[in-house]
Design a protein around this motif. Structure first.
Motif: not given
Ligand SMILES: [Zn+2]
Length: 77
Positions: A41-55, A73-77
């Motif tokens: 779920i955490r990775q799903m959230r991250l992926s969505r956050a990234v997708l939202r940042q795309l123009p 993912r690296r930043q999250q450890g």
């Protein structure tokens, strides 16, 4: 108790907040006990956050997206 497979099936509705109260409780119980699904779920959230940042209206470069995800993912450890 949900199975992991059922949780994955509910995950996009979960992130869109489209679940009923009963479903949310079932999901929370499962996540409380299942590390793998918490991570999923955490990775799903991250992926969505990234997708939202795309123009909007601009097609995403998949390589750039993958690199961005790896970086997050690296930043999250
Ligand atoms: Zn699970």
């Amino acid at each position: 108790m949900l199975s992991c497979k059922e949780l994955v099936a509910l995950s996009s509705d979960l992130l869109d907040a489209h679940l009923s109260l009963r479903q949310r409780v079932a999901v929370r119980l499962h996540l409380a006990m299942c590390y793998r699904c918490r991570r999923f779920i955490r990775q799903m959230r991250l992926s969505r956050a990234v997708l939202r940042q795309l123009p909007q209206g601009q097609s995403a470069e998949l390589d750039a997206l993958a690199a961005r995800l790896a970086e997050l993912r690296r930043q999250q450890g």
